[in-house]
Design a protein around this motif. Sequence first.
Motif, short mmCIF file in Angstrom:
data_model
loop_
_atom_site.label_atom_id
_atom_site.label_comp_id
_atom_site.label_asym_id
_atom_site.label_seq_id
_atom_site.Cartn_x
_atom_site.Cartn_y
_atom_site.Cartn_z
N PHE A 6 0.84 -1.19 0.00
CA PHE A 6 0.00 0.00 0.00
C PHE A 6 0.88 1.24 0.00
O PHE A 6 1.93 1.26 0.63
CB PHE A 6 -0.89 0.05 1.25
CG PHE A 6 -1.89 -1.06 1.33
CD1 PHE A 6 -3.16 -0.89 0.82
CD2 PHE A 6 -1.57 -2.27 1.91
CE1 PHE A 6 -4.10 -1.91 0.89
CE2 PHE A 6 -2.49 -3.29 1.99
CZ PHE A 6 -3.77 -3.11 1.47
N GLU A 7 0.43 2.27 -0.68
CA GLU A 7 1.08 3.57 -0.64
C GLU A 7 0.25 4.44 0.29
O GLU A 7 -0.96 4.59 0.08
CB GLU A 7 1.09 4.17 -2.05
CG GLU A 7 2.04 5.31 -2.22
CD GLU A 7 2.15 5.74 -3.68
OE1 GLU A 7 2.14 6.96 -3.90
OE2 GLU A 7 2.23 4.87 -4.57
N VAL A 8 0.87 4.96 1.34
CA VAL A 8 0.18 5.78 2.34
C VAL A 8 0.86 7.13 2.40
O VAL A 8 2.08 7.21 2.51
CB VAL A 8 0.19 5.09 3.72
CG1 VAL A 8 -0.59 5.91 4.73
CG2 VAL A 8 -0.39 3.68 3.63
N ALA A 9 0.08 8.20 2.35
CA ALA A 9 0.62 9.57 2.32
C ALA A 9 1.18 9.97 3.69
O ALA A 9 0.66 10.86 4.36
CB ALA A 9 -0.45 10.53 1.86
N MET A 10 2.25 9.29 4.11
CA MET A 10 2.90 9.58 5.39
C MET A 10 4.00 10.61 5.17
O MET A 10 4.75 10.52 4.20
CB MET A 10 3.52 8.30 5.97
CG MET A 10 2.56 7.18 6.22
SD MET A 10 3.39 5.66 6.77
CE MET A 10 4.23 5.12 5.28
N ASP A 49 -9.90 -5.03 0.78
CA ASP A 49 -10.78 -3.92 1.13
C ASP A 49 -10.79 -3.66 2.63
O ASP A 49 -10.82 -2.51 3.07
CB ASP A 49 -12.21 -4.17 0.62
CG ASP A 49 -12.29 -4.15 -0.90
OD1 ASP A 49 -11.47 -3.44 -1.53
OD2 ASP A 49 -13.15 -4.84 -1.45
N ALA A 50 -10.76 -4.72 3.42
CA ALA A 50 -10.73 -4.57 4.88
C ALA A 50 -9.43 -3.90 5.32
O ALA A 50 -9.43 -3.04 6.21
CB ALA A 50 -10.90 -5.93 5.55
N LEU A 51 -8.32 -4.30 4.69
CA LEU A 51 -7.03 -3.68 5.02
C LEU A 51 -7.02 -2.21 4.62
O LEU A 51 -6.50 -1.36 5.36
CB LEU A 51 -5.89 -4.43 4.33
CG LEU A 51 -5.66 -5.88 4.77
CD1 LEU A 51 -4.62 -6.55 3.89
CD2 LEU A 51 -5.26 -5.95 6.23
N TYR A 64 -3.74 1.15 -3.08
CA TYR A 64 -3.31 -0.25 -3.12
C TYR A 64 -2.44 -0.48 -4.36
O TYR A 64 -2.87 -0.19 -5.47
CB TYR A 64 -4.53 -1.18 -3.15
CG TYR A 64 -4.19 -2.64 -3.16
CD1 TYR A 64 -3.44 -3.21 -2.14
CD2 TYR A 64 -4.59 -3.46 -4.21
CE1 TYR A 64 -3.12 -4.55 -2.12
CE2 TYR A 64 -4.29 -4.81 -4.21
CZ TYR A 64 -3.55 -5.35 -3.18
OH TYR A 64 -3.23 -6.68 -3.18
N ASN A 65 -1.21 -0.97 -4.16
CA ASN A 65 -0.29 -1.19 -5.28
C ASN A 65 -0.31 -2.63 -5.78
O ASN A 65 0.22 -2.90 -6.85
CB ASN A 65 1.14 -0.81 -4.89
CG ASN A 65 1.29 0.69 -4.73
OD1 ASN A 65 0.50 1.46 -5.21
ND2 ASN A 65 2.33 1.10 -4.03
#
Length: 68
Positions: A6-10, A49-51, A64-65
């Motif tokens: 996953f790519e998360v805008a952190m 989807d749950a993640l 999601y990558n």
Amino acid sequence: MTKHEFEVAMTCEGCSGAVTRILNKLGDVKFEIDLAKKLVWIESDRDVDALMETLKKCGKEVKYNGIK
């Protein structure tokens, strides 16, 4: 277990800390966070989807990558 990326805008340690706290609540997942690359890898048998929904609870944009 399947490993998902996953790519998360952190942007800071606080952001990665929030992701860590949220994922630790799931209990049945293994994960790695790369703050510099803004990536999170989650090993889990849970539905993607749950993640995604769980990661979105940290208030950051999530993408999601795919399976790694």
